[in-house]
Scaffold this active site. Structure first.
Site, PDB file in Angstrom:
ATOM      1  N   ASP A 140       0.796  -1.238   0.000  1.00 19.73           N
ATOM      2  CA  ASP A 140       0.000   0.000   0.000  1.00 19.73           C
ATOM      3  C   ASP A 140       0.828   1.287   0.000  1.00 19.73           C
ATOM      4  O   ASP A 140       0.500   2.232   0.725  1.00 19.73           O
ATOM      5  CB  ASP A 140      -0.943   0.027   1.209  1.00 19.73           C
ATOM      6  CG  ASP A 140      -1.839  -1.179   1.299  1.00 19.73           C
ATOM      7  OD1 ASP A 140      -1.954  -1.909   0.297  1.00 19.73           O
ATOM      8  OD2 ASP A 140      -2.424  -1.400   2.371  1.00 19.73           O
ATOM      9  N   LYS A 170      -6.256  -5.025  -3.090  1.00 24.56           N
ATOM     10  CA  LYS A 170      -6.790  -5.744  -1.927  1.00 24.56           C
ATOM     11  C   LYS A 170      -7.881  -4.902  -1.270  1.00 24.56           C
ATOM     12  O   LYS A 170      -7.749  -3.690  -1.150  1.00 24.56           O
ATOM     13  CB  LYS A 170      -5.693  -6.124  -0.935  1.00 24.56           C
ATOM     14  CG  LYS A 170      -4.984  -4.982  -0.217  1.00 24.56           C
ATOM     15  CD  LYS A 170      -3.927  -5.558   0.722  1.00 24.56           C
ATOM     16  CE  LYS A 170      -3.216  -4.479   1.515  1.00 24.56           C
ATOM     17  NZ  LYS A 170      -4.083  -3.791   2.485  1.00 24.56           N
ATOM     18  N   CYS A 196      -1.857  -2.835   7.889  1.00 26.02           N
ATOM     19  CA  CYS A 196      -1.834  -3.759   6.748  1.00 26.02           C
ATOM     20  C   CYS A 196      -0.587  -4.633   6.695  1.00 26.02           C
ATOM     21  O   CYS A 196      -0.664  -5.795   6.285  1.00 26.02           O
ATOM     22  CB  CYS A 196      -2.004  -2.979   5.451  1.00 26.02           C
ATOM     23  SG  CYS A 196      -3.635  -2.201   5.304  1.00 26.02           S
TER      24      CYS A 196
END
Length: 230
Positions: free
Chosen positions: A24, A133, A166
């Site tokens: 990310d 995701k 995450c």
């Protein structure tokens, strides 16, 4: 085989059967004006992290490691985010921020938006894998597990933002699926105060994986090349 100095002990792996995972690294999480910044989280110290990720990616690619990039987010209508029946609807700070500031609706973590894009400094190359995701963990509702197993990959090296959300979520899920997870601590950044970074790294090295750093990682892959890469 490569032996990486790490906490709580060294770990040995085959780079060509391992993956570097970049979680990310989007404008949402690393750039002023992105989701985390607008939600009140400090992103002022993310630039050194980006530079360290660049260094780690370069070294990993040269050593034959698979590079996997994740982008967290949803469709423009946020159907993938889940409605009121999903805990994600209630706990996602991006969704909560948009409910508080309706003018941001459709701008935060929406596929195709500036917020969703990877930061300019980090560009996937041919042979890399880029995966969307919809939740914190990169294993949830993605083909990550099958991609790794089909290549015989069991060792995962993690970088990116946010360590305590995450990154840790993906590493934990990997642990439950019998993957060996290593975090490069200076190539990660937390969402929240500094103590949550320390807490996440403590959890990882004590219960779920290993912790190292970018210089040690690069030197383990190619002892003579770190100075040139950096």
């Amino acid at each position: 085989m490569t032996t990486l100095t790490a906490r709580p002990e060294a770990i040995t792996f085959d780079p060509q059967q391992s993956a570097l995972i970049v979680v990310d690294m989007q404008n949402a999480y690393a750039t002023p004006g992105g989701y985390l910044d607008l939600a009140g989280f400090d992103v002022s110290t993310t630039r050194p992290v980006i530079a360290n990720i660049q260094t780690a990616v370069t070294a990993a690619r040269a050593a034959g490691m698979l590079i996997i990039w994740f982008q967290n987010g949803w469709d423009e209508q946020y159907v993938e985010a889940g409605g009121p029946g999903s805990p994600n609807f209630h706990k996602s700070n991006a969704l909560k921020t948009m409910r508080k500031q309706p003018q941001l609706q459709g701008k935060l973590l929406a596929k195709g938006s500036w917020d969703y894009q990877l930061v300019d400094e980090l560009v996937p190359q041919p042979g890399d894998i880029v995966l969307p995701k919809p939740r914190y963990s990169g294993f949830f509702n993605t083909p990550l597990d099958s991609i790794l197993r089909s290549r015989g990959i069991r060792h995962l090296v993690f970088t990116s933002i946010a360590t305590n959300v995450c990154v840790e979520s993906t590493l934990r899920d990997g642990f439950f699926l019998e993957y060996f997870g290593v975090v490069l601590e200076d190539a990660t950044h937390q969402a929240g105060p500094e103590f949550v970074q320390k807490a996440a790294l403590f959890n990882i090295e004590t219960f779920f994986g290993w912790v190292s750093d970018v210089e040690t990682f690069c030197d383990a892959l190619s002892p003579t090349s770190f100075a040139r890469i950096a």
